[in-house]
Design an enzyme around this catalytic site. Structure first.
Site, PDB file in Angstrom:
ATOM      1  CG  HIS A  11      -1.943   1.051   1.229  1.00 48.87           C
ATOM      2  ND1 HIS A  11      -3.313   0.787   1.266  1.00 48.87           N
ATOM      3  CD2 HIS A  11      -1.846   2.396   1.179  1.00 48.87           C
ATOM      4  CE1 HIS A  11      -3.980   1.912   1.253  1.00 48.87           C
ATOM      5  NE2 HIS A  11      -3.111   2.921   1.212  1.00 48.87           N
ATOM      6  CG  HIS A  13      -1.390   6.340  -2.505  1.00 45.99           C
ATOM      7  ND1 HIS A  13      -2.628   6.177  -3.083  1.00 45.99           N
ATOM      8  CD2 HIS A  13      -1.526   5.937  -1.216  1.00 45.99           C
ATOM      9  CE1 HIS A  13      -3.474   5.713  -2.183  1.00 45.99           C
ATOM     10  NE2 HIS A  13      -2.838   5.558  -1.041  1.00 45.99           N
ATOM     11  CG  HIS A 190      -7.615   3.869   0.174  1.00 42.85           C
ATOM     12  ND1 HIS A 190      -7.057   3.222  -0.883  1.00 42.85           N
ATOM     13  CD2 HIS A 190      -6.606   4.587   0.749  1.00 42.85           C
ATOM     14  CE1 HIS A 190      -5.770   3.556  -0.961  1.00 42.85           C
ATOM     15  NE2 HIS A 190      -5.470   4.379   0.026  1.00 42.85           N
ATOM     16  CD  GLU A 193      -6.880   7.010   5.262  1.00 42.23           C
ATOM     17  OE1 GLU A 193      -7.508   7.005   4.173  1.00 42.23           O
ATOM     18  OE2 GLU A 193      -5.720   7.465   5.366  1.00 42.23           O
ATOM     19  CG  ASP A 271      -1.202   5.706   2.917  1.00 44.98           C
ATOM     20  OD1 ASP A 271      -1.538   5.419   1.743  1.00 44.98           O
ATOM     21  OD2 ASP A 271      -1.981   6.222   3.732  1.00 44.98           O
ATOM     22  CG  ASP A 272       0.355   8.933   0.569  1.00 40.45           C
ATOM     23  OD1 ASP A 272       0.266   8.819  -0.662  1.00 40.45           O
ATOM     24  OD2 ASP A 272      -0.583   8.676   1.356  1.00 40.45           O
TER      25      ASP A 272
HETATM   26  N1  ADE Z   1      -4.420   8.972  -1.452  1.00 44.11           N
HETATM   27  C1  ADE Z   1      -3.156   9.060  -1.056  1.00 44.11           C
HETATM   28  N2  ADE Z   1      -3.027   8.773   0.246  1.00 44.11           N
HETATM   29  C2  ADE Z   1      -4.268   8.478   0.701  1.00 44.11           C
HETATM   30  C3  ADE Z   1      -4.804   8.089   1.959  1.00 44.11           C
HETATM   31  N3  ADE Z   1      -4.038   7.942   3.042  1.00 44.11           N
HETATM   32  N4  ADE Z   1      -6.118   7.886   2.031  1.00 44.11           N
HETATM   33  C4  ADE Z   1      -6.888   8.025   0.964  1.00 44.11           C
HETATM   34  N5  ADE Z   1      -6.433   8.395  -0.225  1.00 44.11           N
HETATM   35  C5  ADE Z   1      -5.137   8.609  -0.372  1.00 44.11           C
HETATM   36 ZN    ZN Z   2      -3.534   4.897   0.793  1.00 44.67          ZN
END
Ligand code: ADE
Ligand code: ZN
Length: 325
Positions: A11, A13, A190, A193, A271-272
């Site tokens: 996971h 992006h 997703h 969250e 994630d990011d």
């Molecule tokens: N796009 C990028 N990061 C995200 C996240 N944590 N939740 C939802 N969409 C995303």
């Molecule tokens: Zn994500």
């Protein structure tokens, strides 16, 4: 110490994996004005989920050519390998390619070149999951699914939806997931969250997914946790992201361990990463130090990731053979 552990992440992006340095470098290539995108320390500037998504879109917009995207996946997958990962999947987005003036085909080919180059350099194996963006609306998500189904690529092996979970209902995306599933793609979405347990339940009821992106808030509903365990749904947990975005005060408060102990198939991802000062190595380290997870539990997370990976069976077998028994 987690440096010696083999790792995998499901996971991340791809646009959200671009470091500030890479964004500045590629932005300069194209003369893009980046005023306001960074804070005084040079990190991405954002303060809540909405401003995070906006900063993400602005940073993503500097990537304009197949070479830019090749550089992005090469940097990301090489970095993963340097931290001990043997496998990674990245979410990609045809909407972001379009916004940058690229066709889906050129976008995917650029990304694929970076994945192939990183595998040649380090041995890491990578795949891509095409996504629709929830806050762009169901129509765009349908187009994203049709695009990936009509233009198959050997390294694009999954379909999902990311973006602002507070908007729309999973039933609005059911057609998109049906098309992607019929095209043979693995499915993830997703949920759980910024939405509660009902958002996870709705996703399971309507989308036929084998994995949930985050899903962490299932912990608020014991019946739902039981269902996730019974159905073998894999949770792509991202503790550092959840803390950075304010879901939990600290890693020590994160339900990773409780979900694992309940019998859920848990995995860990970043994630990011630059937005959340994270990386795959940092996530494994936090779980070890802050939640007291043993090496065996962390090895199991890697194993579960490979078991749930959207790859062909020979590749899965090859990856599993590399893991400690
Ligand atoms: N796009 C990028 N990061 C995200 C996240 N944590 N939740 C939802 N969409 C995303
Ligand atoms: Zn994500």
């Amino acid at each position: 110490m987690v440096a010696h552990l083999l790792k995998a992440e499901l996971h991340c992006h791809v646009e959200g994996a671009a470091s500030p340095e890479l964004v500045r470098h590629v932005g300069a290539r194209h003369g893009v004005d980046l005023a306001g995108l960074f804070d005084e320390q040079g990190a991405f500037a954002w303060h809540d989920f909405t401003s995070f998504l906006n900063a993400y879109d602005r940073a993503a917009a500097v990537f304009r050519t197949p070479e830019d995207y090749r550089d992005l996946t090469f940097a990301y997958f090489s970095g993963l390998a340097a931290e001990g990962a043997i496998y990674g999947e990245v979410f990609i987005s045809s909407d972001h390619a379009l916004a940058s003036g690229l066709s889906y085909r050129d976008y995917v080919e650029g990304l694929a070149q970076g994945i192939r180059d990183a595998e040649a350099a380090t041995g890491i194996v990578g795949r891509m999951i095409a996504t629709g963006v929830r806050h762009y609306g169901p129509d765009r998500i349908l187009v994203a699914a049709e695009t990936v189904a009509n233009e198959p690529h050997p390294l694009v092996t999954g379909f999902g939806v990311a973006g602002d979970e507070r908007m729309h209902h999973p039933r609005d995306f059911a057609d998109a997931f049906r098309i992607a599933g019929e095209a043979g793609l693995g499915l993830t979405v997703h949920a759980g969250e910024f939405g509660g347990p009902e958002s996870v339940r709705d996703a399971l009821d309507h989308l036929g997914v084998s994995r949930i992106g985050h899903g962490v808030r299932a912990i608020e509903d014991a019946d739902l946790v039981r269902r996730i365990v019974e159905e073998g749904i894999v949770l792509e947990l991202c503790p550092g992201s959840n803390v950075a975005l304010g879901l939990y005060p600290a890693i020590a408060d994160h339900p990773y361990r409780r979900l694992q102990d309940a019998g859920a198939r848990v995995t860990v991802s970043s994630d990011d990463p630059p937005y959340f000062r994270s990386s795959i190595g940092a996530e494994y380290g936090w779980l070890s130090r802050e939640l007291g997870l043993s090496d065996a539990a962390l090895n199991q997370a890697t194993r579960t990731s490979i078991e749930a990976a959207f790859v062909d069976e020979p590749t899965r077998k090859r990856l599993l053979a590399r893991l400690p028994t």
